[in-house]
Design an enzyme around this catalytic site. Structure first.
Site, PDB file in Angstrom:
ATOM      1  N   GLY A   8      18.853  -1.098 -43.199  1.00 44.31           N
ATOM      2  CA  GLY A   8      18.839  -0.297 -41.979  1.00 44.31           C
ATOM      3  C   GLY A   8      17.516   0.431 -41.862  1.00 44.31           C
ATOM      4  N   CYS A   9      17.555   1.588 -41.302  1.00 46.30           N
ATOM      5  CA  CYS A   9      16.364   2.410 -41.085  1.00 46.30           C
ATOM      6  C   CYS A   9      15.655   2.702 -42.409  1.00 46.30           C
ATOM      7  CB  CYS A   9      16.792   3.714 -40.407  1.00 46.30           C
ATOM      8  SG  CYS A   9      15.541   4.983 -40.401  1.00 46.30           S
ATOM      9  N   PHE A  10      14.365   2.401 -42.474  1.00 50.15           N
ATOM     10  CA  PHE A  10      13.669   2.638 -43.740  1.00 50.15           C
ATOM     11  C   PHE A  10      13.478   4.115 -44.043  1.00 50.15           C
ATOM     12  CE2 PHE A  10       9.582   0.864 -41.506  1.00 50.15           C
ATOM     13  CZ  PHE A  10       9.413   2.011 -40.746  1.00 50.15           C
ATOM     14  N   CYS A  12      15.896   6.278 -43.860  1.00 50.91           N
ATOM     15  CA  CYS A  12      17.125   6.570 -44.619  1.00 50.91           C
ATOM     16  C   CYS A  12      17.043   5.996 -46.025  1.00 50.91           C
ATOM     17  CB  CYS A  12      18.351   5.980 -43.930  1.00 50.91           C
ATOM     18  SG  CYS A  12      18.754   6.687 -42.333  1.00 50.91           S
ATOM     19  N   THR A  13      16.670   4.728 -46.105  1.00 51.13           N
ATOM     20  CA  THR A  13      16.644   4.040 -47.392  1.00 51.13           C
ATOM     21  C   THR A  13      15.644   4.699 -48.328  1.00 51.13           C
ATOM     22  OG1 THR A  13      17.101   2.031 -46.124  1.00 51.13           O
ATOM     23  CG2 THR A  13      16.580   1.747 -48.434  1.00 51.13           C
TER      24      THR A  13
END
EC number: 1.8.4.11
Length: 170
Positions: A8-10, A12-13
């Protein structure tokens, strides 16, 4: 060692993985597409084929690939195709990009184990693909959450995800 993950959104990761000991470097970027040197705007358009990813360089004396996969699957939804929460599009797909045959085998076995244990209510759709050209994201994406904790997306989406992960480590 190196691992490349699209969950998903980098932002977040990256924020989640920053909480782990044993990581030497986390770089947000793009992989899996066809456009050379894509920009964030191009990737977000969904026309380049790239996933938002993080590339991790980690110390194998402190972490192993199984640890990395465990955090990856614990901190995103691998059962939703081309989306994570309200982030929708192929750039937000769940994908593991392996750098060697051992990583491929471990990733496939990890997914098989999760499936057999019925960890998730729905089938896992995470792709396991060979790593190809990695394009670093623009500088303003690096350490985004820590630099922008009060930005609305960070406060509403990333903060709860990071807090939940940190709590799970206790």
């Amino acid at each position: 060692m190196k691992a490349t993950l699209g969950g998903g959104c980098f932002w977040c990761t990256e924020a989640v993985f920053q909480k782990l000991e044993g990581l030497n470097e986390i770089i947000p970027g793009y992989m899996g597409g066809t456009t050379p040197n894509p920009s964030y705007e191009e990737v977000c358009s969904g026309t380049t084929g790239h996933a938002e990813v993080i590339q991790i360089n980690y110390d194998e004396d402190q972490l192993n690939y199984q640890d990395i996969l465990g955090v990856f699957f614990k901190t995103h939804d691998p059962t939703t195709l081309n989306r994570q929460g309200n982030d929708i599009g192929t750039q937000y797909r769940s994908e593991i990009f392996y750098h060697n045959e051992e990583q491929r085998e471990q990733a496939e076995a990890f997914i098989k184990g999760l499936t057999e244990q019925q960890v998730f209510d729905r089938p896992i759709v995470t792709k396991v693909s060979p790593a190809d050209t990695f394009y670093e994201a623009e500088d303003y994406h690096v350490n985004y959450f820590n630099r922008n904790p009060n930005q609305p997306y960070c406060a509403a989406v990333i903060r709860p995800k990071v807090d939940k992960f940190v709590k799970s480590l206790a």
